[in-house]
Design a protein around this motif. Structure first.
Motif, PDB file in Angstrom:
ATOM      1  N   ARG A 167       6.413   1.351  -1.992  1.00 15.81           N
ATOM      2  CA  ARG A 167       7.721   1.483  -2.275  1.00 15.81           C
ATOM      3  C   ARG A 167       8.560   0.798  -2.978  1.00 15.81           C
ATOM      4  O   ARG A 167       9.472   1.227  -3.747  1.00 15.81           O
ATOM      5  CB  ARG A 167       8.366   1.030  -0.572  1.00 15.81           C
ATOM      6  CG  ARG A 167       8.116   1.949   0.537  1.00 15.81           C
ATOM      7  CD  ARG A 167       8.712   1.628   1.747  1.00 15.81           C
ATOM      8  NE  ARG A 167       8.422   0.155   2.161  1.00 15.81           N
ATOM      9  CZ  ARG A 167       7.379  -0.026   2.976  1.00 15.81           C
ATOM     10  NH1 ARG A 167       6.717   0.887   3.598  1.00 15.81           N
ATOM     11  NH2 ARG A 167       7.359  -1.236   3.476  1.00 15.81           N
ATOM     12  N   ILE A 168       8.120  -0.694  -3.423  1.00 19.11           N
ATOM     13  CA  ILE A 168       8.563  -1.390  -4.355  1.00 19.11           C
ATOM     14  C   ILE A 168       8.480  -0.701  -5.736  1.00 19.11           C
ATOM     15  O   ILE A 168       9.377  -0.572  -6.669  1.00 19.11           O
ATOM     16  CB  ILE A 168       8.176  -2.558  -4.268  1.00 19.11           C
ATOM     17  CG1 ILE A 168       8.488  -3.364  -3.162  1.00 19.11           C
ATOM     18  CG2 ILE A 168       8.487  -3.481  -5.358  1.00 19.11           C
ATOM     19  CD1 ILE A 168       7.928  -4.897  -2.904  1.00 19.11           C
ATOM     20  N   GLU A 169       7.375  -0.129  -6.170  1.00 16.64           N
ATOM     21  CA  GLU A 169       7.010   0.479  -7.446  1.00 16.64           C
ATOM     22  C   GLU A 169       7.826   1.841  -7.458  1.00 16.64           C
ATOM     23  O   GLU A 169       8.614   2.043  -8.521  1.00 16.64           O
ATOM     24  CB  GLU A 169       5.541   0.923  -7.570  1.00 16.64           C
ATOM     25  CG  GLU A 169       4.685  -0.400  -7.746  1.00 16.64           C
ATOM     26  CD  GLU A 169       4.966  -0.955  -8.888  1.00 16.64           C
ATOM     27  OE1 GLU A 169       5.511  -0.693  -9.958  1.00 16.64           O
ATOM     28  OE2 GLU A 169       4.888  -2.308  -8.744  1.00 16.64           O
ATOM     29  N   GLN A 170       7.947   2.531  -6.371  1.00 16.64           N
ATOM     30  CA  GLN A 170       8.791   3.743  -6.412  1.00 16.64           C
ATOM     31  C   GLN A 170      10.208   3.518  -6.521  1.00 16.64           C
ATOM     32  O   GLN A 170      11.224   4.092  -7.346  1.00 16.64           O
ATOM     33  CB  GLN A 170       8.777   4.649  -5.157  1.00 16.64           C
ATOM     34  CG  GLN A 170       7.380   5.220  -4.882  1.00 16.64           C
ATOM     35  CD  GLN A 170       7.409   5.846  -3.702  1.00 16.64           C
ATOM     36  OE1 GLN A 170       7.915   5.594  -2.612  1.00 16.64           O
ATOM     37  NE2 GLN A 170       6.191   6.621  -3.281  1.00 16.64           N
ATOM     38  N   GLU A 171      10.787   2.420  -6.214  1.00 14.21           N
ATOM     39  CA  GLU A 171      12.195   2.008  -6.497  1.00 14.21           C
ATOM     40  C   GLU A 171      12.376   1.498  -7.882  1.00 14.21           C
ATOM     41  O   GLU A 171      13.505   1.752  -8.553  1.00 14.21           O
ATOM     42  CB  GLU A 171      12.572   0.726  -5.331  1.00 14.21           C
ATOM     43  CG  GLU A 171      13.858   0.334  -5.690  1.00 14.21           C
ATOM     44  CD  GLU A 171      14.624   1.265  -5.011  1.00 14.21           C
ATOM     45  OE1 GLU A 171      16.243   1.170  -5.351  1.00 14.21           O
ATOM     46  OE2 GLU A 171      14.632   2.208  -4.472  1.00 14.21           O
ATOM     47  N   ARG A 172      11.345   0.711  -8.477  1.00  8.52           N
ATOM     48  CA  ARG A 172      11.476   0.494  -9.577  1.00  8.52           C
ATOM     49  C   ARG A 172      11.453   1.542 -10.545  1.00  8.52           C
ATOM     50  O   ARG A 172      12.103   1.610 -11.686  1.00  8.52           O
ATOM     51  CB  ARG A 172      10.212  -0.619 -10.195  1.00  8.52           C
ATOM     52  CG  ARG A 172      10.442  -1.857  -9.577  1.00  8.52           C
ATOM     53  CD  ARG A 172       9.120  -2.707 -10.043  1.00  8.52           C
ATOM     54  NE  ARG A 172       9.030  -3.941  -9.417  1.00  8.52           N
ATOM     55  CZ  ARG A 172       8.156  -4.835  -9.416  1.00  8.52           C
ATOM     56  NH1 ARG A 172       6.845  -4.505 -10.039  1.00  8.52           N
ATOM     57  NH2 ARG A 172       8.306  -6.179  -9.112  1.00  8.52           N
ATOM     58  N   LEU A 173      10.656   2.677 -10.262  1.00 13.78           N
ATOM     59  CA  LEU A 173      10.804   3.866 -11.179  1.00 13.78           C
ATOM     60  C   LEU A 173      12.055   4.522 -11.049  1.00 13.78           C
ATOM     61  O   LEU A 173      12.709   4.891 -12.133  1.00 13.78           O
ATOM     62  CB  LEU A 173       9.557   4.734 -10.626  1.00 13.78           C
ATOM     63  CG  LEU A 173       8.102   4.508 -11.042  1.00 13.78           C
ATOM     64  CD1 LEU A 173       7.129   5.371 -10.329  1.00 13.78           C
ATOM     65  CD2 LEU A 173       8.001   4.513 -12.361  1.00 13.78           C
TER      66      LEU A 173
END
Length: 241
Positions: A167-173
């Motif tokens: 979820r954090i990586e998706q938010e960063r993307l």
């Protein structure tokens, strides 16, 4: 409060239940006497160790039960603390430590059963065999169940951490795409206005001034949006476990 409740419940099951078991097994088992009730009381007290020191609890219950079996006292609810200890060991310790502890406990229990049989407190050869197999199962199966529960909890925790990381990586993307869109759009506007300013600079300076003012506003707005997005990105990075 939890320890007191567990202690009272263990005493009721171990001491109270053993009286009922004695009525069906005496003879050939040895009738319960004062030393038997001392052992039963100590067995019930071992539940206080189930959280703090499960390995010590397993060792203590196996030694006390080994003495209980060697004295020829009837089997019954006295084995409940052993089950609790084996389950706690499986829950709290790695597989190697758990099975070494279970092996030691089984050896002690088998030795106690063999001594009780040698003293005549058994129903014959098959009684000894069934008693030994039952003792091994009562110690080994709960430890296996505890180990499986521990592994399942660990896998669930790992899955939760992985989901949070995704979820954090998706938010960063998503934030990176926003930065790209903001910067790309602003640079396109700036490039267009700069071309207009260059084109009319000599013939219509007032239009060049308007274009330059538009470039300034676009730059300020773009920097503000970029700063806000980067602030959110930095906050999300700090929240990463």
């Amino acid at each position: 409060m939890g320890d007191i409740t567990a202690l009272v419940a263990a005493a009721a099951v171990v001491i109270g239940g053993s009286n009922g078991a004695a009525q069906d097994q005496v003879p050939p088992a040895h009738a319960l006497d004062a030393p038997a009730f001392v052992l039963l009381t100590l067995l019930a007290g071992t539940v206080l160790l189930r959280r703090r020191a499960p390995l010590v609890m397993l060792l203590a219950t196996s030694l006390l039960l080994g003495l209980f079996f060697a004295a020829g006292y009837p089997h019954g609810p006295a084995v409940v603390p052993l089950v609790v200890a084996a389950l706690s060991v499986g829950l709290r310790h790695d597989r190697g430590t758990s099975w070494r502890a279970v092996l030691v406990a089984n050896v002690v229990l088998l030795a106690g059963s063999a001594v009780g049989h040698a003293r005549g407190y058994a129903t014959g050869g098959w009684g000894l065999v069934f008693g030994m197999v039952g003792g091994i199962a009562l110690c080994s199966v709960p430890a296996l169940v505890g180990a499986l529960i521990r592994l399942n909890r660990f896998a669930a925790a790992q899955a939760a951490q992985e989901a949070t990381r995704r979820r954090i990586e998706q938010e960063r993307l998503r934030m990176a795409r926003e930065v790209h869109d903001v910067v790309g759009h602003s640079l396109s506007v700036i490039s267009l206005q700069a071309a207009v300013a260059l084109h009319v600079l000599d013939r219509r300076p007032e239009q060049a001034q308007v274009a330059l003012e538009a470039i300034r506003r676009t730059s300020v707005d773009a920097l503000g949006e970029l700063r806000s997005t980067l602030t959110l990105t930095h906050a999300g990075r700090q929240a990463t476990p």
